[in-house]
Structure formats: structure tokens, C-alpha cells
Design a protein around this motif. Structure first.
Motif, PDB file in Angstrom:
ATOM      1  N   ALA A 223      -0.866   6.908   9.298  1.00  0.00           N
ATOM      2  CA  ALA A 223       0.411   7.576   9.322  1.00  0.00           C
ATOM      3  C   ALA A 223       1.266   6.882   8.187  1.00  0.00           C
ATOM      4  CB  ALA A 223       0.941   7.427  10.579  1.00  0.00           C
ATOM      5  N   CYS A 224       1.947   7.626   7.623  1.00  0.00           N
ATOM      6  CA  CYS A 224       3.113   7.099   6.587  1.00  0.00           C
ATOM      7  C   CYS A 224       4.029   6.196   7.454  1.00  0.00           C
ATOM      8  CB  CYS A 224       3.688   8.217   5.862  1.00  0.00           C
ATOM      9  SG  CYS A 224       5.216   7.659   5.171  1.00  0.00           S
ATOM     10  N   PRO A 225       4.131   5.073   6.959  1.00  0.00           N
ATOM     11  CA  PRO A 225       5.034   4.052   7.742  1.00  0.00           C
ATOM     12  C   PRO A 225       6.504   4.523   7.928  1.00  0.00           C
ATOM     13  CG  PRO A 225       3.561   2.821   6.626  1.00  0.00           C
ATOM     14  CD  PRO A 225       3.387   4.014   5.997  1.00  0.00           C
TER      15      PRO A 225
ATOM     16  N   ASP B 160       5.410  13.126  -6.459  1.00  0.00           N
ATOM     17  CA  ASP B 160       3.905  13.254  -6.121  1.00  0.00           C
ATOM     18  C   ASP B 160       3.194  11.949  -5.806  1.00  0.00           C
ATOM     19  OD1 ASP B 160       4.220  11.790  -8.831  1.00  0.00           O
ATOM     20  OD2 ASP B 160       3.252  13.163  -9.966  1.00  0.00           O
ATOM     21  N   TYR B 161       4.112  11.158  -5.280  1.00  0.00           N
ATOM     22  CA  TYR B 161       3.518   9.693  -5.051  1.00  0.00           C
ATOM     23  C   TYR B 161       2.604   9.808  -3.695  1.00  0.00           C
ATOM     24  CZ  TYR B 161       7.629   7.689  -7.590  1.00  0.00           C
ATOM     25  OH  TYR B 161       8.561   7.393  -8.459  1.00  0.00           O
ATOM     26  N   CYS B 162       2.751  10.658  -3.049  1.00  0.00           N
ATOM     27  CA  CYS B 162       2.026  10.644  -1.611  1.00  0.00           C
ATOM     28  C   CYS B 162       0.442  11.008  -2.226  1.00  0.00           C
ATOM     29  CB  CYS B 162       2.505  11.636  -0.510  1.00  0.00           C
ATOM     30  SG  CYS B 162       4.258  11.237  -0.281  1.00  0.00           S
ATOM     31  N   ARG B 163       0.427  11.914  -3.184  1.00  0.00           N
ATOM     32  CA  ARG B 163      -1.029  12.417  -3.444  1.00  0.00           C
ATOM     33  C   ARG B 163      -1.831  11.089  -3.863  1.00  0.00           C
ATOM     34  NH1 ARG B 163       0.069  15.802  -8.177  1.00  0.00           N
ATOM     35  NH2 ARG B 163       1.945  17.412  -7.127  1.00  0.00           N
ATOM     36  N   SER B 164      -1.435   9.763  -4.222  1.00  0.00           N
ATOM     37  CA  SER B 164      -2.221   8.863  -4.713  1.00  0.00           C
ATOM     38  C   SER B 164      -1.979   7.529  -3.557  1.00  0.00           C
ATOM     39  CB  SER B 164      -2.184   8.422  -6.021  1.00  0.00           C
ATOM     40  OG  SER B 164      -0.935   8.624  -6.483  1.00  0.00           O
ATOM     41  N   CYS B 165      -1.436   8.047  -2.544  1.00  0.00           N
ATOM     42  CA  CYS B 165      -1.134   6.839  -1.351  1.00  0.00           C
ATOM     43  C   CYS B 165      -2.307   6.554  -0.357  1.00  0.00           C
ATOM     44  CB  CYS B 165       0.217   6.980  -0.820  1.00  0.00           C
ATOM     45  SG  CYS B 165       0.626   5.896   0.198  1.00  0.00           S
ATOM     46  N   ARG B 166      -2.604   5.608   0.246  1.00  0.00           N
ATOM     47  CA  ARG B 166      -3.510   5.604   1.204  1.00  0.00           C
ATOM     48  C   ARG B 166      -2.961   6.323   2.383  1.00  0.00           C
ATOM     49  NH1 ARG B 166      -4.299   2.514   5.472  1.00  0.00           N
ATOM     50  NH2 ARG B 166      -3.184   0.528   5.623  1.00  0.00           N
ATOM     51  N   PHE B 167      -1.675   6.393   2.547  1.00  0.00           N
ATOM     52  CA  PHE B 167      -1.100   6.855   3.821  1.00  0.00           C
ATOM     53  C   PHE B 167      -0.838   8.231   3.760  1.00  0.00           C
ATOM     54  CE2 PHE B 167       0.702   2.372   3.846  1.00  0.00           C
ATOM     55  CZ  PHE B 167       0.127   1.929   5.083  1.00  0.00           C
ATOM     56  N   ASP B 168      -0.706   8.952   4.855  1.00  0.00           N
ATOM     57  CA  ASP B 168      -0.550  10.416   4.891  1.00  0.00           C
ATOM     58  C   ASP B 168       1.100  10.899   5.329  1.00  0.00           C
ATOM     59  OD1 ASP B 168      -0.221  13.119   5.723  1.00  0.00           O
ATOM     60  OD2 ASP B 168      -2.494  13.011   6.681  1.00  0.00           O
ATOM     61  N   PRO B 169       1.922  11.435   4.540  1.00  0.00           N
ATOM     62  CA  PRO B 169       3.010  11.768   4.955  1.00  0.00           C
ATOM     63  C   PRO B 169       3.339  12.678   6.209  1.00  0.00           C
ATOM     64  CG  PRO B 169       2.806  12.877   2.818  1.00  0.00           C
ATOM     65  CD  PRO B 169       1.434  11.904   3.127  1.00  0.00           C
ATOM     66  N   THR B 170       2.441  13.375   6.419  1.00  0.00           N
ATOM     67  CA  THR B 170       2.481  14.563   7.771  1.00  0.00           C
ATOM     68  C   THR B 170       1.860  13.864   8.811  1.00  0.00           C
ATOM     69  OG1 THR B 170       0.103  15.066   7.395  1.00  0.00           O
ATOM     70  CG2 THR B 170       1.692  15.976   6.022  1.00  0.00           C
TER      71      THR B 170
ATOM     72  N   ASP C 147       0.870  -1.086   0.116  1.00  0.00           N
ATOM     73  CA  ASP C 147      -0.081   0.050  -0.030  1.00  0.00           C
ATOM     74  C   ASP C 147       0.839   1.360   0.050  1.00  0.00           C
ATOM     75  OD1 ASP C 147      -2.180  -1.555  -0.018  1.00  0.00           O
ATOM     76  OD2 ASP C 147      -2.618  -1.028   2.233  1.00  0.00           O
ATOM     77  N   MET C 148       2.158   1.367   0.320  1.00  0.00           N
ATOM     78  CA  MET C 148       2.985   2.258   0.058  1.00  0.00           C
ATOM     79  C   MET C 148       3.475   2.585  -1.076  1.00  0.00           C
ATOM     80  SD  MET C 148       5.531   1.029   3.368  1.00  0.00           S
ATOM     81  CE  MET C 148       6.343   2.789   3.521  1.00  0.00           C
ATOM     82  N   ASN C 149       2.658   3.592  -1.610  1.00  0.00           N
ATOM     83  CA  ASN C 149       2.464   4.152  -3.320  1.00  0.00           C
ATOM     84  C   ASN C 149       3.961   4.140  -3.709  1.00  0.00           C
ATOM     85  OD1 ASN C 149       1.338   4.362  -5.692  1.00  0.00           O
ATOM     86  ND2 ASN C 149       1.541   6.453  -5.392  1.00  0.00           N
ATOM     87  N   CYS C 150       4.674   4.911  -2.771  1.00  0.00           N
ATOM     88  CA  CYS C 150       6.120   5.358  -3.446  1.00  0.00           C
ATOM     89  C   CYS C 150       6.917   4.041  -4.017  1.00  0.00           C
ATOM     90  CB  CYS C 150       6.861   6.036  -2.606  1.00  0.00           C
ATOM     91  SG  CYS C 150       6.954   5.258  -0.913  1.00  0.00           S
ATOM     92  N   LEU C 151       6.704   2.956  -2.878  1.00  0.00           N
ATOM     93  CA  LEU C 151       7.616   1.729  -3.056  1.00  0.00           C
ATOM     94  C   LEU C 151       6.902   0.956  -4.061  1.00  0.00           C
ATOM     95  CD1 LEU C 151       8.017   0.782   0.654  1.00  0.00           C
ATOM     96  CD2 LEU C 151       9.969   1.110  -0.810  1.00  0.00           C
TER      97      LEU C 151
ATOM     98  N   TYR D  46      10.321  13.883   3.145  1.00  0.00           N
ATOM     99  CA  TYR D  46      11.122  13.901   2.128  1.00  0.00           C
ATOM    100  C   TYR D  46      10.676  13.499   0.810  1.00  0.00           C
ATOM    101  CZ  TYR D  46      15.300  13.653  -1.182  1.00  0.00           C
ATOM    102  OH  TYR D  46      15.980  13.452  -2.230  1.00  0.00           O
ATOM    103  N   ILE D  47       9.963  12.392   0.867  1.00  0.00           N
ATOM    104  CA  ILE D  47       9.512  11.595  -0.455  1.00  0.00           C
ATOM    105  C   ILE D  47       8.347  12.368  -0.983  1.00  0.00           C
ATOM    106  CG2 ILE D  47       8.084   9.606  -1.496  1.00  0.00           C
ATOM    107  CD1 ILE D  47      10.045   8.250   0.665  1.00  0.00           C
ATOM    108  N   ASN D  48       7.481  13.150   0.077  1.00  0.00           N
ATOM    109  CA  ASN D  48       6.389  14.093  -0.416  1.00  0.00           C
ATOM    110  C   ASN D  48       6.918  15.232  -0.858  1.00  0.00           C
ATOM    111  OD1 ASN D  48       3.734  14.894  -0.277  1.00  0.00           O
ATOM    112  ND2 ASN D  48       3.864  15.736   1.633  1.00  0.00           N
TER     113      ASN D  48
END
Ligand code: DLZ
Ligand code: SF4
Length: 499
Positions: free
Chosen positions: A447-449, A430-440, A341-345, A424-426
């Protein structure tokens, strides 16, 4: 007596130094497609196809300029499927024990060639020698790339004026960290349709290695020196001007961005480092490319690439077993499947699978960052990087992964571990925009793992890392956190890692 000149899959250069010692009428060039190199480790399908096709094209080129080439194909029934077996077989065929080879790109292969009694000549396709690096490293506690780079720039007179670096500074990295604005378009990449030789190789790879990681199709890489040069010049014209500004940026669905994508050609010998550096410097001097982009690109080749090679040969074989942080968790399945579910990965694994390529920041700050923070077994991470990337040969892969990504050498190469949370990744993608986690968010279901993993990493490795000046701010922040918060972050990290 006939002498045998083995040429390996990452030695595809007409100016190979061993060939300079050979005689076209009496000596034999041996090229070998061998299963052992494809399956230990089980390389990406596209990487195998690239190397075999480039080898077949190179054999043709050698013949066209008068060399006698014996080329053993993978499906030759007599093929023993290893370098050692094939060199021995060729020695018997020619009734010779005289083997001359260029210094290979892997310690294991160097030992194998030595065991066969081969004479090994220094690989002059680099801009420095192993001995240059050893001399430079002598007596230094830390081996920082920046200083080796400055030595080489001065010696070779690259981007220099009156004995000083052009622009008054050596390094413009602070200008090279911009996120990529949405309106900036990425130029189309250099592609070539497969010719007959490549098509035959693709069929062979599909049949023999179709169960390896990675997508074989579409295959659009150049496989000759002429194609690799065309790719280099397209990069210099279309991408280099913006390479500096956006070299750390990531955008979903854009694997290449402003990167050169030439490492695979350089590392197998189709391009030489000197010509890449010269082409970039010429573009700068012609006013076509800004200094921060030119210097940034040249530093990768003249600085980083030379430096990691020097370090590899200075520190092998011990370097391969270093594991300063005691990392031992198994490599998660998502490094193969992309299922997370971690979109960046997810995005970075998918691109790696499709292209046998990901750019530097994807490798270091997404895929590598996770491996570092989660404490994934050093050997498993190294094996993954070696097999998934078309440009990866051990001399370049190992210092990058063990030294830069995993801090497994305890800081010999890197001045700090490249650990980062979701922020940093955020910032850089633009990966975080379509991720189920929130980098903040640090805690909670959304919460972003990366956040809990980051703080947990600092807590777990305090003994080794807390005295590092480059982590002083991070430890200050950690120490200012309420103990319950730290405990909650550790629990969240442990839950995530399934402990
Ligand atoms: C990576 C690779 C693969 C997949 N196959 C071959 C091959 O069949 N024949 C060959 O000469 N080289 C191959 N290579 C590259 C070698 O693994 C590489 O030359 C050594 O690891 C030394 O760097
Ligand atoms: Fe990656 Fe975290 Fe951003 Fe998701 S929120 S894409 S896991 S950094």
C-alpha cells in the motif's frame, strides 16, 4: 562625507531604490561575499554559485555605468565573513557612519542593518508595498491571496477590459490541472555555459562549500540580467502556451516541464515582476498564448508573490515560530539522500539535489505533503526549503512553507491543509508506475504510505480541522469507515513513521 550603499545578493537591480539616492562621484557601493550567508543555513552548492556569480557580474555592470563599487570576495583575507563585520569595516575605511540600504529580504538582516544605524528605503521592485498589504489586511480574519490579487489587477489594469477581468473571470485554475499526456514533448530548457567569472566561482564554491547539499555541476544558469531576460523570453515563446494546462503535472525525468524557471532571477533582482507580467500579457494580446496560461502565470507573480511578501512583513517575527499542528518529528534522512522506496519522493529529492529547483507541485504535493502528513518539525522543514532552492529567500520561503505547505499558521494563508493521498500523485504524475508501492491500496505491504498517512493525519488533527468546510467530504468519508479500518490505517501510519 562618503556614504555607504550596501547591495545584497538578492538586490541585483540597477534600479535599486537606495541607488537612486546615491551620488556616483562621492558615494560607495559595497558588495560582500560572506560565509555567514552561505552557511546559516548551509545552502545548496548551486545556489551559492548562482548568487556569487550573479553578484560578481552585477558589480561589473555597476562599474560599467560609473558606480564606485567595493567588492569583498569570499577569499579576501581581511573579510570578516558577515554583513555586519563588512559594513563596519567599510565604515571605518571611509570614516563614515552614513549607511543607506534597500529594505532587505529577511527580517534578521533588517534588524542587523538597523542595528548598524542604516537608513532603509522601501524596496520598490515589487508591485505593491508592505504598507499596501497592511492596509488591505486590516480587519480581515482570513487573508486570502485571491482577493489581494484582484485588488492589484484592478489597480494596475492587468488583464482587464472595461473595469472587468478579461474572459469574465479572475481565475482559470480549474482549467489548469490536467495530467500530462505521454505524447506531449517538453521543449529544451534555456541554458548558458559558464563564463570565466562563473568558472572561478565554481572553483571557489567547490573548495569552500563542497560538502554542502546539492550538485554544483553542471552549472547552466544565466547570471546576468541579459541572460535572465533571454530565459524569460524563451519561456514566453516555448513554454507559456502550455504552462496553464500542465502546471500541476509531474513527469519523471522532466524537472522543468512547462514552468518558467525564472523565480531565481526574479528573487535576486535580475528580472523585475512588472516586466514578466507585461511580457506575458503582450503574448496573450498578440494571440500567442491562451488566457488560462497567461492568467495562471500572472497570478503567480502579481498575486502570489506580492501576497506572500506582504504577509511575511506583516507577521514577522512571530510567523517564524508558528506551529499550529504541533509538528515535531525530525526531518527524515531521505530529504538529503533521496534514499526511499517512495518513488515520487525519491525523484523530487534527486531533482532538487541536481538543480536546486523543483516545481510548485513537487514542492507542495510531494515533498511538502509528506512533511505535512508525517508531522515534520516546522523549523526543520523551513530550513530545508530555504537552503535547497536557488530561488528561496526567507520572505518568500517562509509563508509558502509554514502557511501553504504545513498549515502551521492555522489557516491564515491557506483555506485548508494541502493534504493528499497517493491517488492525487498518481493522477498528476507517472511516478507511481515505477514505484514499489501501489497508490490504490490503503493497507498491506504494497500500500502507498501516503494513504495511511493521509487518514492518520485527519484523525490526529480532528480537533483543529474537522470544522473546516473544505475538509467536510474527507471527514465524512473518514466517519463512514469501519472503526477497525481506521485503527488499521493508524497502526500502518505509526509503523511507517517508526513509532
Ligand atoms: C543567500 C546568499 C548567499 C549564499 N551568499 C551571499 C553573499 O555572500 N552575499 C550577499 O550579499 N548575499 C548572499 N546571499 C543572499 C543573502 O542571504 C540575502 O540577501 C539576505 O538573506 C536577505 O534576503
Ligand atoms: Fe508516491 Fe505512493 Fe505513487 Fe509510490 S505509489 S510514487 S509512494 S504516490
Amino acid at each position: 562625507m562618503t556614504r555607504l550603499f550596501p547591495v545584497l545578493g538578492d538586490q541585483l537591480s540597477l534600479g535599486l531604490p537606495s541607488l537612486a539616492l546615491a551620488d556616483k562621484t562621492n558615494d560607495v557601493v559595497l558588495m560582500m561575499e560572506v560565509r555567514e550567508e552561505a552557511v546559516t543555513p548551509r545552502h545548496h552548492q548551486k545556489k551559492i554559485a548562482f548568487i556569487l556569480s550573479a553578484m560578481r557580474h552585477f558589480a561589473q555592470e555597476l562599474r560599467s555605468v560609473g558606480w564606485q563599487v567595493e567588492y569583498v570576495t569570499l577569499d579576501d583575507p581581511a573579510n570578516t565573513q558577515s554583513f555586519t563585520g563588512e559594513i563596519e569595516r567599510a565604515c571605518r575605511r571611509h570614516n563614515t557612519r552614513s549607511i543607506i540600504a534597500t529594505w532587505p529580504g529577511e527580517h534578521r538582516v533588517m534588524l542587523a542593518l538597523r542595528d548598524l544605524g542604516a537608513e532603509l528605503v522601501e524596496d520598490t521592485r515589487f508591485l505593491s508595498t508592505r504598507a499596501d498589504f497592511a492596509t488591505w489586511a486590516e480587519g480581515r480574519k482570513q487573508l486570502r491571496m485571491e482577493y489581494f490579487y484582484r485588488t492589484l489587477r484592478t489597480r494596475l489594469g492587468v488583464l482587464m477590459q472595461g473595469g472587468k477581468p478579461i474572459g469574465g473571470q479572475w481565475n482559470f485554475d480549474t482549467e489548469n490541472r490536467k495530467p500530462l499526456p505521454r505524447e506531449i514533448e517538453v521543449p529544451p530548457s534555456y541554458t548558458e555555459p559558464p563564463d570565466d567569472i562563473t568558472s572561478q566561482v565554481l572553483t571557489l564554491v567547490e573548495r569552500e562549500f563542497g560538502n554542502h547539499f546539492g550538485d554544483l555541476y553542471p552549472f547552466t544558469h544565466a547570471v546576468t540580467r541579459a541572460g535572465a531576460q533571454a530565459a524569460l523570453h524563451r519561456f514566453i515563446a516555448d513554454r507559456l502556451p502550455r504552462f496553464g494546462d500542465y502546471q500541476d503535472a509531474m513527469r519523471q525525468g522532466e524537472p522543468l516541464l512547462f514552468h518558467a524557471h525564472i523565480a531565481l532571477y526574479l528573487n535576486c533582482g535580475l528580472l523585475l515582476p512588472g516586466e514578466c507580467v507585461a511580457a506575458a500579457e503582450a503574448a496573450y494580446r498578440a494571440g500567442a498564448v491562451p488566457l488560462n496560461a497567461t492568467e495562471g502565470f500572472i497570478r503567480q507573480i502579481l498575486g502570489w508573490r506580492e501576497y506572500v511578501r506582504g504577509l511575511y512583513w506583516l507577521k514577522m517575527p512571530g510567523y517564524a515560530t508558528l506551529n499550529a499542528l504541533g509538528a515535531k518529528r525530525p526531518l527524515p534522512d531521505f530529504y538529503w539522500t533521496g534514499k526511499t522506496d517512495m518513488n515520487c519522493l525519491h525523484q523530487c529529492v534527486q531533482e532538487t539535489k541536481a538543480n536546486a529547483y523543483a516545481h510548485h507541485i513537487q514542492r507542495l504535493m510531494v515533498l511538502g505533503n509528506y512533511a505535512l502528513l508525517a508531522g515534520i518539525d516546522t523549523a526543520a522543514v523551513n530550513e530545508w526549503y530555504l537552503l535547497v532552492y536557488a530561488d528561496a529567500f526567507e520572505w518568500v520561503e517562509l509563508p509558502n512553507v509554514s502557511g501553504m505547505v504545513l498549515y502551521a499558521d492555522g489557516g491564515l494563508l491557506a483555506s485548508k491543509p494541502y493534504a493528499a493521498g497517493g491517488a492525487y500523485i498518481n493522477r498528476m504524475s507517472d511516478y507511481c508506475r515505477s514505484c514499489r508501492f501501489d497508490p490504490t491500496q490503503k493497507l498491506g505491504e504494497r500500500a502507498c504510505p501516503f494513504n495511511a498517512l493521509y487518514w492518520n493525519f485527519l484523525v490526529s488533527n480532528q480537533t483543529l480541522l474537522k470544522g473546516n468546510p473544505r475538509l467536510a467530504l474527507a471527514y465524512k468519508t473518514l466517519n463512514a469507515m469501519p472503526p477497525e479500518m481506521v485503527a488499521a490505517l493508524q497502526t500502518r501510519a505509526a509503523q511507517f513513521l517508526g513509532q
